[in-house]
Design a protein around this motif. Sequence first.
Motif, PDB file in Angstrom:
ATOM      1  N   ILE A  72       9.853   8.303  -3.145  1.00 37.76           N
ATOM      2  CA  ILE A  72      11.157   8.972  -3.227  1.00 37.76           C
ATOM      3  C   ILE A  72      11.314   9.973  -2.082  1.00 37.76           C
ATOM      4  O   ILE A  72      12.391  10.094  -1.493  1.00 37.76           O
ATOM      5  N   MET A  73      10.239  10.670  -1.747  1.00 36.63           N
ATOM      6  CA  MET A  73      10.318  11.620  -0.623  1.00 36.63           C
ATOM      7  C   MET A  73      10.769  10.886   0.642  1.00 36.63           C
ATOM      8  O   MET A  73      11.658  11.328   1.363  1.00 36.63           O
ATOM      9  N   HIS A  74      10.158   9.717   0.879  1.00 41.29           N
ATOM     10  CA  HIS A  74      10.502   9.005   2.105  1.00 41.29           C
ATOM     11  C   HIS A  74      11.940   8.523   2.053  1.00 41.29           C
ATOM     12  O   HIS A  74      12.705   8.669   3.012  1.00 41.29           O
ATOM     13  N   GLU A  98       1.200  -1.761  -8.709  1.00 41.38           N
ATOM     14  CA  GLU A  98       2.477  -1.726  -9.408  1.00 41.38           C
ATOM     15  C   GLU A  98       3.413  -0.810  -8.631  1.00 41.38           C
ATOM     16  O   GLU A  98       2.984   0.220  -8.121  1.00 41.38           O
ATOM     17  N   THR A  99       4.682  -1.173  -8.528  1.00 41.06           N
ATOM     18  CA  THR A  99       5.615  -0.251  -7.865  1.00 41.06           C
ATOM     19  C   THR A  99       6.954  -0.200  -8.581  1.00 41.06           C
ATOM     20  O   THR A  99       7.935   0.301  -8.056  1.00 41.06           O
ATOM     21  N   ASP A 100       7.002  -0.737  -9.796  1.00 41.91           N
ATOM     22  CA  ASP A 100       8.274  -0.758 -10.526  1.00 41.91           C
ATOM     23  C   ASP A 100       8.363   0.306 -11.604  1.00 41.91           C
ATOM     24  O   ASP A 100       9.454   0.606 -12.085  1.00 41.91           O
ATOM     25  N   HIS A 101       7.230   0.800 -12.029  1.00 39.35           N
ATOM     26  CA  HIS A 101       7.255   1.774 -13.132  1.00 39.35           C
ATOM     27  C   HIS A 101       6.506   3.026 -12.729  1.00 39.35           C
ATOM     28  O   HIS A 101       5.399   2.951 -12.194  1.00 39.35           O
ATOM     29  N   SER A 102       7.111   4.181 -13.039  1.00 33.11           N
ATOM     30  CA  SER A 102       6.438   5.455 -12.754  1.00 33.11           C
ATOM     31  C   SER A 102       5.275   5.635 -13.711  1.00 33.11           C
ATOM     32  O   SER A 102       5.234   5.028 -14.791  1.00 33.11           O
ATOM     33  N   LEU A 103       4.375   6.487 -13.305  1.00 31.98           N
ATOM     34  CA  LEU A 103       3.214   6.785 -14.151  1.00 31.98           C
ATOM     35  C   LEU A 103       3.663   7.757 -15.252  1.00 31.98           C
ATOM     36  O   LEU A 103       4.134   8.860 -14.954  1.00 31.98           O
ATOM     37  N   LYS A 104       3.574   7.282 -16.486  1.00 31.06           N
ATOM     38  CA  LYS A 104       4.145   8.087 -17.577  1.00 31.06           C
ATOM     39  C   LYS A 104       3.122   8.311 -18.678  1.00 31.06           C
ATOM     40  O   LYS A 104       2.139   7.571 -18.806  1.00 31.06           O
ATOM     41  N   ALA A 105       3.379   9.309 -19.477  1.00 33.88           N
ATOM     42  CA  ALA A 105       2.537   9.543 -20.652  1.00 33.88           C
ATOM     43  C   ALA A 105       3.029   8.598 -21.732  1.00 33.88           C
ATOM     44  O   ALA A 105       3.855   8.964 -22.578  1.00 33.88           O
ATOM     45  N   GLY A 106       2.611   7.352 -21.650  1.00 35.75           N
ATOM     46  CA  GLY A 106       3.073   6.328 -22.594  1.00 35.75           C
ATOM     47  C   GLY A 106       4.381   5.726 -22.127  1.00 35.75           C
ATOM     48  O   GLY A 106       5.107   6.337 -21.344  1.00 35.75           O
ATOM     49  N   PRO A 107       4.730   4.521 -22.606  1.00 38.18           N
ATOM     50  CA  PRO A 107       5.903   3.800 -22.099  1.00 38.18           C
ATOM     51  C   PRO A 107       7.205   4.581 -22.259  1.00 38.18           C
ATOM     52  O   PRO A 107       8.135   4.388 -21.504  1.00 38.18           O
ATOM     53  N   PRO A 157       7.242  11.242 -20.752  1.00 39.19           N
ATOM     54  CA  PRO A 157       7.688  11.839 -19.487  1.00 39.19           C
ATOM     55  C   PRO A 157       6.819  11.377 -18.320  1.00 39.19           C
ATOM     56  O   PRO A 157       5.669  10.981 -18.504  1.00 39.19           O
ATOM     57  N   ILE A 158       7.405  11.469 -17.121  1.00 39.07           N
ATOM     58  CA  ILE A 158       6.681  11.069 -15.902  1.00 39.07           C
ATOM     59  C   ILE A 158       5.654  12.140 -15.554  1.00 39.07           C
ATOM     60  O   ILE A 158       5.929  13.345 -15.679  1.00 39.07           O
ATOM     61  N   LEU A 159       4.490  11.705 -15.133  1.00 42.30           N
ATOM     62  CA  LEU A 159       3.422  12.652 -14.819  1.00 42.30           C
ATOM     63  C   LEU A 159       3.544  13.137 -13.377  1.00 42.30           C
ATOM     64  O   LEU A 159       3.825  12.345 -12.464  1.00 42.30           O
ATOM     65  N   LEU A 160       3.339  14.417 -13.192  1.00 39.65           N
ATOM     66  CA  LEU A 160       3.417  15.025 -11.860  1.00 39.65           C
ATOM     67  C   LEU A 160       2.407  14.405 -10.900  1.00 39.65           C
ATOM     68  O   LEU A 160       2.577  14.387  -9.690  1.00 39.65           O
ATOM     69  N   GLN A 161       1.356  13.844 -11.453  1.00 38.73           N
ATOM     70  CA  GLN A 161       0.305  13.288 -10.592  1.00 38.73           C
ATOM     71  C   GLN A 161       0.682  11.937  -9.991  1.00 38.73           C
ATOM     72  O   GLN A 161      -0.106  11.355  -9.258  1.00 38.73           O
ATOM     73  N   ASP A 162       1.911  11.413 -10.262  1.00 44.12           N
ATOM     74  CA  ASP A 162       2.273  10.094  -9.704  1.00 44.12           C
ATOM     75  C   ASP A 162       2.585  10.240  -8.211  1.00 44.12           C
ATOM     76  O   ASP A 162       3.749  10.353  -7.797  1.00 44.12           O
ATOM     77  N   HIS A 163       1.561  10.232  -7.403  1.00 43.17           N
ATOM     78  CA  HIS A 163       1.766  10.460  -5.964  1.00 43.17           C
ATOM     79  C   HIS A 163       2.495   9.302  -5.304  1.00 43.17           C
ATOM     80  O   HIS A 163       3.152   9.463  -4.280  1.00 43.17           O
ATOM     81  N   THR A 193       0.839  -1.211   0.000  1.00 42.16           N
ATOM     82  CA  THR A 193       0.000   0.000   0.000  1.00 42.16           C
ATOM     83  C   THR A 193       0.867   1.250   0.000  1.00 42.16           C
ATOM     84  O   THR A 193       2.090   1.178   0.201  1.00 42.16           O
ATOM     85  N   THR A 194       0.248   2.386  -0.172  1.00 45.65           N
ATOM     86  CA  THR A 194       0.919   3.661   0.080  1.00 45.65           C
ATOM     87  C   THR A 194       0.986   3.856   1.594  1.00 45.65           C
ATOM     88  O   THR A 194       0.408   3.074   2.350  1.00 45.65           O
ATOM     89  N   ALA A 195       1.651   4.931   2.014  1.00 45.87           N
ATOM     90  CA  ALA A 195       1.728   5.209   3.452  1.00 45.87           C
ATOM     91  C   ALA A 195       0.351   5.493   4.030  1.00 45.87           C
ATOM     92  O   ALA A 195       0.152   5.451   5.244  1.00 45.87           O
ATOM     93  N   GLN A 196      -0.586   5.806   3.155  1.00 44.75           N
ATOM     94  CA  GLN A 196      -1.951   6.073   3.621  1.00 44.75           C
ATOM     95  C   GLN A 196      -2.821   4.818   3.581  1.00 44.75           C
ATOM     96  O   GLN A 196      -4.020   4.881   3.833  1.00 44.75           O
ATOM     97  N   GLY A 197      -2.233   3.698   3.196  1.00 47.12           N
ATOM     98  CA  GLY A 197      -2.974   2.436   3.221  1.00 47.12           C
ATOM     99  C   GLY A 197      -3.734   2.130   1.940  1.00 47.12           C
ATOM    100  O   GLY A 197      -4.508   1.161   1.901  1.00 47.12           O
ATOM    101  N   ALA A 198      -3.521   2.927   0.877  1.00 46.99           N
ATOM    102  CA  ALA A 198      -4.204   2.626  -0.390  1.00 46.99           C
ATOM    103  C   ALA A 198      -3.430   1.540  -1.125  1.00 46.99           C
ATOM    104  O   ALA A 198      -2.200   1.624  -1.242  1.00 46.99           O
ATOM    105  N   ARG A 199      -4.125   0.521  -1.617  1.00 46.00           N
ATOM    106  CA  ARG A 199      -3.457  -0.610  -2.278  1.00 46.00           C
ATOM    107  C   ARG A 199      -2.859  -0.180  -3.617  1.00 46.00           C
ATOM    108  O   ARG A 199      -3.410   0.664  -4.321  1.00 46.00           O
ATOM    109  N   LEU A 200      -1.747  -0.824  -3.946  1.00 45.93           N
ATOM    110  CA  LEU A 200      -1.037  -0.498  -5.192  1.00 45.93           C
ATOM    111  C   LEU A 200      -1.006  -1.720  -6.092  1.00 45.93           C
ATOM    112  O   LEU A 200      -0.816  -2.843  -5.602  1.00 45.93           O
TER     113      LEU A 200
END
Length: 742
Positions: free
Chosen positions: A101-103, A77-86, A89-95, A68-75
């Motif tokens: 990375i922040m942690h 995928e955790t290997d690939h960033s959220l991108k505009a196509g494979p 660029p990486i989307l700013l909305q990839d919380h 999960t995320t630190a807030q307990g939301a299930r994930l």
Amino acid sequence: MSTNTTPANEVPIPGSPGVEPPALAEPTEPREPLPPKPDQDAPEMVTPTGSPTGAQKSLNSQSGAYLTTAQGARLYETDHSLKAGPRGPILLQDHHLREKIMHFDHERIPERVVHARGAGAHGVFVANGAAAGVTKAGFLASGVETPVFVRFSTVVGSRGSADLARDTRGFATKFYTDEGTFDLVGNNIPVFFIQDGLKFPDVVHAAKPHPDREIPQAQSAHDTFWDFVSLHTEAQAHTMWFMADRGIPRSYRTMEGFGVHTFRLQNAAGETTLVKFHWKPKQGVHSLVWEEALMVNGADPDFHRRDLADAIEAGAFPEWELGIQTFPDTPDETFEGIDLLDPTKIVPEELAPVQVIGTMTLNANPTNYFAETEQVAFHPGHLVPGIDVTNDALLQARLFSYLDTQLTRLGGPNFAQLPINRPQAPVNDMLRDGMHQSAVHAGVAPYRPNSLDGGCPFLAGEDMSTYIEVPQELPASAKRREKPASFDDHFSQVRLFYKSLAPVEQDHVAQAYTFELGKCYEENVRKRQLQALANIDGDLCAKVAAGLGLQAPAPTVELAEPEPSPALSQLRGTWPLAGRTVGIVADEASDEDALAKAREAIHAGGMVPLIIAPQGGKLPGGLPVQRTYLTARSVEFDAVVVAGSAAPATDAAPGLDAKAGDPTGYPGIDPRVSLLLAEAYRHCKPIGGWDHAGQALAAASVPEDAAGVVLGEGPEVLERMAELLATHRVWERFPAGAEGDR
Ligand code: HDD
């Protein structure tokens, strides 16, 4: 379902186009995290307000079967960033990316300014009641069991430095008593560098790496350190202790510990007694020799940390007796002329015997290094009713420093709420809010007096409280920056220490000074330290001066001849063998019956047998190989035995590693075996063997008739080896004064 397009006769390579990674060997259905291993179970935890929290006992803060995320939301995928196509660029909305990375960016906290590198363990302290006459501390009453956490450390090196630096070792114990937490924050040396805490930044700056290049790491063998201690001669006592073998312990398990300062105890009748605390290891007090220490730092920089964790995991729980030296609480606070407020002085045990007041057993490894060993926060001001501080100026400064440092290290004033720091006594402190507050405090009146919370919490009666009020007459004096004249003698006790050592220990001291000063660039520094040595002992000074190629100066003080204190020498009597390691050199031609018997005998003695063979895996009869010639190095073993074959240089029996050859004329002996034996010999370790072991010894130039070398028909040699090991090392192999690296 695999989309493998690899031709049938080729092994698919995971990660190649179209090749899916193979299924994990241990595919798991979603399930809760595994509980900690039994030996990692932590003491019972309570909340900051004192209620037990069964859930936190395991210290296992993770739950649920899915990532999960630190807030307990299930994930998903955790290997690939959220991108505009494979390839986009990486989307700013990839919380999830942002949070992960922040942690990670903030995973490190500042390391301790001193004692940064350490290793910890949980355990239990059981009092025998012998202290009940002098203190009302509940945890020292007969039969009381108290959970403890201990952290051992080096002082000077960074968190990632090597364990075997020549240095003082920290020995800090947290007693989670029913009456609050008591911290005994001591060292493995009973005296300190300085007499006043105001000098602490000076001595630490001098000992730490040079500020320009940040070298050398974790050692005192450099100019700034010796510059300081030779100018500030009250540091000579402490320096001598760690130039002696105490500076390079065999193990954290074989170290004494000392509270250093004099403390004041008070019993139920209000009577006070001055005491010094001592930890006595049941394993004995043992050290390495200097060459070993140097090798260990390369071969296994985690030597002490690993040794402690391995022993505990194997069930060889290390034990220490806690003892006190007691002194009448007289107005002058001296004993037999020794100022009890001077932390550079000891009281010899022959004058004030150490009385055992309980036993500590370390029986569980930490579950998580960071959460426990790194975040544990000790403080000499963590005291309980019946134990208080004295006016020792070093101790008084410490009372300020330890709280202060935690603010930077642990990021705010609520570090007492971290699981490892939580008292196991009820806490009702009226302290509120602040960074990292994790308690939800109820009530509206965190102040006193109050009526809104019914006047709670109440004040304890004076007899139950922590501070000891001893009516003391302080001499009428102006405020001054000065110390008592009784602190002025910087050399007598250093001489007492040196003269109390066995000759071979004195040799080690001379070698250590010669090494350390030999690493100093400035001749003035070397000469000044030689002057201090001349004032301590002329012979010692002459030896060191000769090694440095300098003139030994004449003393500038005259000392009375001290009465030696035999208790200061580590070379006394025999000790239990629990946890000592015996390397067994074997190969495919070794008689495995004899080998199995040897292992059993070593096990039966409480020691750890480790088979060393040319290759890993198993020997033909099925015995496991634990070290290979490549991975083994002599420093790991307290004794070495050559079991059997040992490679006769004939066709009749196969060699240890005939391919390797040996320049000494024993072509069947692998040079790594020769090296192992030569080092074990040089470091005064018991060596034994049977069958063709003699040839292996000859290849290593180890005389068969040397002290501590036991050849025989079979594993019965281990009996004699165990006797030798009980005294730790075969010091008579190289009598004091002989040349050589020991
Ligand atoms: Fe200290 C840590 C032992 C004098 C200031 N000290 C520290 C630790 C030990 C000692 C074992 C490591 C605790 C742990 O594992 O977390 N220190 C001693 C002894 C001293 C001594 C036996 C003298 C008898 N110390 C001393 C003085 C000062 C400090 C005089 C400052 C005035 N010590 C600290 C510190 C540390 C520390 C900077 C670093 C990390 C920490 O406290 O928690 O505050």
